[in-house]
Structure formats: C-alpha cells, structure tokens
Design a protein around this motif. Structure first.
Motif, short mmCIF file in Angstrom:
data_model
loop_
_atom_site.label_atom_id
_atom_site.label_comp_id
_atom_site.label_asym_id
_atom_site.label_seq_id
_atom_site.Cartn_x
_atom_site.Cartn_y
_atom_site.Cartn_z
N PRO A 365 0.99 -1.14 0.04
CA PRO A 365 -0.17 0.19 0.08
C PRO A 365 1.02 1.26 0.06
N LYS A 366 0.21 2.19 -0.59
CA LYS A 366 1.26 3.51 -0.68
C LYS A 366 0.90 4.19 0.73
N PRO A 367 1.74 4.70 1.33
CA PRO A 367 1.93 5.66 2.68
C PRO A 367 0.27 6.49 2.84
N ASP A 368 -0.27 7.11 1.71
CA ASP A 368 -1.42 7.81 2.35
C ASP A 368 -2.70 7.03 2.12
N GLN A 369 -2.46 5.63 1.40
CA GLN A 369 -3.67 4.68 1.45
C GLN A 369 -3.63 4.04 2.75
N ALA A 370 -2.51 3.65 3.23
CA ALA A 370 -2.26 2.97 4.47
C ALA A 370 -2.74 3.83 5.61
N GLU A 371 -2.34 5.03 5.45
CA GLU A 371 -2.74 6.02 6.58
C GLU A 371 -4.13 6.50 6.61
N ALA A 372 -4.85 6.51 5.44
CA ALA A 372 -6.29 6.68 5.46
C ALA A 372 -6.97 5.46 6.04
N ARG A 373 -6.58 4.39 5.82
CA ARG A 373 -7.26 2.87 6.34
C ARG A 373 -7.03 2.84 7.80
N LEU A 374 -5.81 3.28 8.37
CA LEU A 374 -5.52 3.27 9.71
C LEU A 374 -6.18 4.38 10.49
N THR A 375 -6.46 5.53 9.84
CA THR A 375 -7.23 6.53 10.37
C THR A 375 -8.73 6.03 10.63
N LEU A 376 -9.17 5.34 9.63
CA LEU A 376 -10.48 4.89 9.46
C LEU A 376 -10.72 3.82 10.74
N PHE A 377 -9.58 3.00 10.84
CA PHE A 377 -9.72 2.10 12.21
C PHE A 377 -9.61 2.76 13.29
N ARG A 378 -9.09 3.89 13.65
CA ARG A 378 -9.00 4.72 14.77
C ARG A 378 -10.32 5.39 14.99
#
Length: 411
Positions: A365-378
């Motif tokens: 995953p690209k950093p921005d994609q991963a960060e968006a998904r982890l933000t959703l989890f949070r």
C-alpha cells in the motif's frame, strides 16, 4: 453470446464480509446503519439485436482511394488508377469492397462517399457496420434503470437464474438471501431511454451500437446484494444502500432505486419499527446466549446502533473473541450490533491488531492509502488521533516489532 459463470452460494459469493459494508456506511458515508438484509434484487434480462459500428485500421489503398474521391474529385476506377499509378484490376477490387462495406455508392461506374465513408476519413478509422449483432442488457426490476458495466463481469458477479436461487435461499451454511418483490414489468421505453443517455457506455452500451430491437420476452433473473437501511445522523429520510459483489462500496444507482421503491421502503420501515419496539431486545438476548455471554451484559443504543459492551478480559485467548473484533459489527438476523470495550487500552490493542492484519494482506500500500485506512480504524475505535510514528512506538512497546518496522517504513 454471454458465458455463464459458476454461481457460488450464499455469502461465500462475496469477497468481503457484511461488516465491511456496515463500516463503509457508518464511517465513510457518515450514516447510521440499523439493519442489513441479504437480498436477491430482481433484474430484467433483455436480449437485443442491434447494428454495431466498429472502427478498424485502414488498409493503405482503401484510405488513399477514399481521400482522392473526397478531395480531388476523382470518381472513376480509371481516374483513380491513373492518379496513383495502380493496376486497374486492383483498384476495381478495392472500390467494390468499399461499396460492400457502405463507404461508397456506385452509379454508372462513378463513385461517391457515403456518410459512413466520410466519417471514416475524418476520424482516421475504417468504420464497418455489422447488422444482427446480439447481446444482453440488464435492468433492475424496481424502477427499470440499467445496470452499469461492472455487472457484466461474470468472473466476479453472479447473475442468478430462477433455477439457481436455492444456492442463495438455502445455502449449505451461512446467510440466507431473500428475493425482493413484487416487481413490475420492464418499462416500455427503458431500452430507448438507455440508448439516448450520453453516458450509455457506463451501462455497457457503447456509442457504436444502434437500432436496438428487443428479441423475445424479457426474463427475470436476480442479483445477490446486501441492502443496508441507514439513517442520516442529522435526521431525515432513511437510505437503502446496496452493496453488491462489485465491491464493498455502495452502488449509487441501485441504492437510489431501492430507496425510491415504495413497497421496499415501507417494508424496511415496518421491520425497523418492530425491532425498536421490542424485537431487537429479544434477538440481542438470543445472540448473547449463543455467544456464551451473560444475559446481564450491558447493551445500549449509541447513536442509533446497538452496542454490546464487554470487559477487556473478554477479548483474546482461547474461545474468546479476538481483540481486533472490538469496534466491529455483528449481525443477528438483520439487526446490527457493535462489539465494544470501554477500555482505551483494549481499543488501542485492537487498533494494532487490525493494522497488522491490514498490512499483512495489503499489496504494497502507498503511505497515504495505509494512513487513510489506519485513520478509519482509529475513528471506528473512537481513539484520539495517533500519527504513524506514535503508532509504531506503541507497536514496539506491545512486542509487535515487525508491525513497528512496517509502520516506520510508511512514514
């Protein structure tokens, strides 16, 4: 001719779990999902015959002959052969071919371009018309709107015939799907309305397909889907969100069709009223009993969703829900439940577990994609903002050293 696909049964025909659709509705669309239904949406299968205009590369001599007729006023075989210093027989054969494909018309051995011939010169492609082409189109049977191109991919989408319904209504295990009805016949002008749409290519009808004629009787078939009843958080008319095998995001056109269908909307509202009126409490008690939880487990409705609150010790270990289940959604019958834990420490552990599962399954995953998904989890876990660096430190403190390395690489 369309090619039939093997139809997997029940929920196994989907590449995602129902909870993923619920998460999308709640956390990405900002709505409050209250019910989810496994449905077989009725479709009309319409076989048509049409004239298809296809563009192909020109043979060299064909294009030169047409350009000479169009621009130099040369209109006989002899004149064209002389102009290009070509063999008379070769030119005559080429001109007869261009007449046959409707690029030229001949009168008393003189040739002129047709509209199709002029279009071909202008666009640089040799357009040919094929009459009698047969193809299949699908329309949903609630409001007679066409399905988008994605639904014609037989590798990922199941269009279910009547004799196959048992695979979904009576699967070997798991969720049972119910046909939606009643339905009206296909609107008389549905085919013509599709042909007039400027975006018709989105609905699997390219611009070169013309003179549509329906063949035989329309046949009813079915599309497996999850339909979520969801309320706007500020109040207002509930939505019916449709999630199909295309992916874990709602289909706007099918969702609008379901929302605007009076019978279906009334049925969903009746079930919602029955649930809130007491049936939900009975089903929650049954669910707690099946899971082995105490009947005294705190359950409350938080922002429109039933939340089952469990202590931290309940999660992890043998015969217990995995920690990553905190914040996720369960379905009993069609009612939606959220598993919850009041401990921020437990919810942080759940965030780390979900991050590990996501990064293990994601393909670079690209950093921005991963960060968006982890933000959703949070956000699902109602935790304060945590950047990747801090999350990596928390992973290391919890002993998830590989996860910590992965998170640091994303920074």
């Amino acid at each position: 001719m369309e090619k039939a696909a093997h139809v997997a049964g029940g929920e196994s025909a989907f590449t995602y779990r129902r909870g993923r659709a619920i998460e999308h509705a709640r956390h990405e669309l900002g709505l409050t999902p209250t019910r989810i239904f496994a449905c077989l949406l009725p479709l009309w299968r319409v076989e048509i015959q049409a004239t298809v205009t296809l563009g192909r590369p020109y043979d060299l001599i064909d294009r030169f002959l047409e350009e000479a007729i169009a621009t130099a006023g040369l209109d006989t075989a002899a004149a064209l052969a002389d102009f290009y210093s070509l063999d008379d027989i070769l030119v005559d054969r080429a001109l007869r071919f261009l007449v046959r494909i409707d690029h030229l018309v001949e009168h008393r051995e003189r040739y002129r371009l047709t509209d199709l011939g002029r279009r071909s010169i202008q666009e640089g492609e040799r357009f040919e018309r094929k009459k009698g082409d047969r193809r299949v189109l699908y329309f949903e049977a609630l409001t007679s709107q066409p399905l988008t191109r994605e639904y014609y991919d037989t590798k990922s989408v199941s269009i279910v015939e009547s004799h196959e319904l048992h695979r979904f209504t009576r699967p070997d295990k798991g969720v049972r799907f119910q046909p939606v009805g009643p339905v009206d016949g296909l609107h008389a002008n549905a085919l013509q309305a599709l042909a007039r749409r400027p975006d018709r290519d989105r609905f699997n009808l390219p611009g070169g397909v013309e003179d549509l004629v329906a063949l035989g009787a329309d046949r009813q078939v079915y599309l497996p889907a999850f339909v979520i009843r969801a309320e706007p958080r500020g109040g207002g008319r509930p939505h019916c969100l449709v999630y199909s095998q295309v992916g874990a995001k709602h289909d706007p056109e099918l969702s609008e069709a379901c929302t605007s269908h009076a019978f279906l909307a009334a049925r969903l509202e009746q079930m919602e009223s029955q649930g809130v009126g007491g049936l939900d409490r009975e089903r929650i008690a049954e669910w707690l009993d099946r899971q082995g939880f105490s009947s005294r487990t705190p359950v409350k409705r938080v922002r429109g969703v039933w939340r089952v609150e469990l202590p931290e010790r309940t999660f992890g270990g043998k015969d217990r829900p995995a920690t990553r289940k905190i914040g996720q959604y369960e379905v009993t019958r069609e009612m939606i439940l959220q598993l919850w834990c009041g401990s921020p420490h437990a919810r942080t552990r759940a965030l780390l577990d979900r991050a590990a599962v996501y990064l293990a399954s994601a393909r670079s995953p690209k950093p921005d994609q991963a960060e968006a998904r982890l933000t959703l989890f949070r956000q699902q876990l109602e935790l304060d903002p945590i950047d990747l660096g801090r999350l990596a430190d928390l992973a290391a403190e919890a002993g998830h050293h590989h996860l910590a390395e992965q998170l640091r690489e994303l920074r």
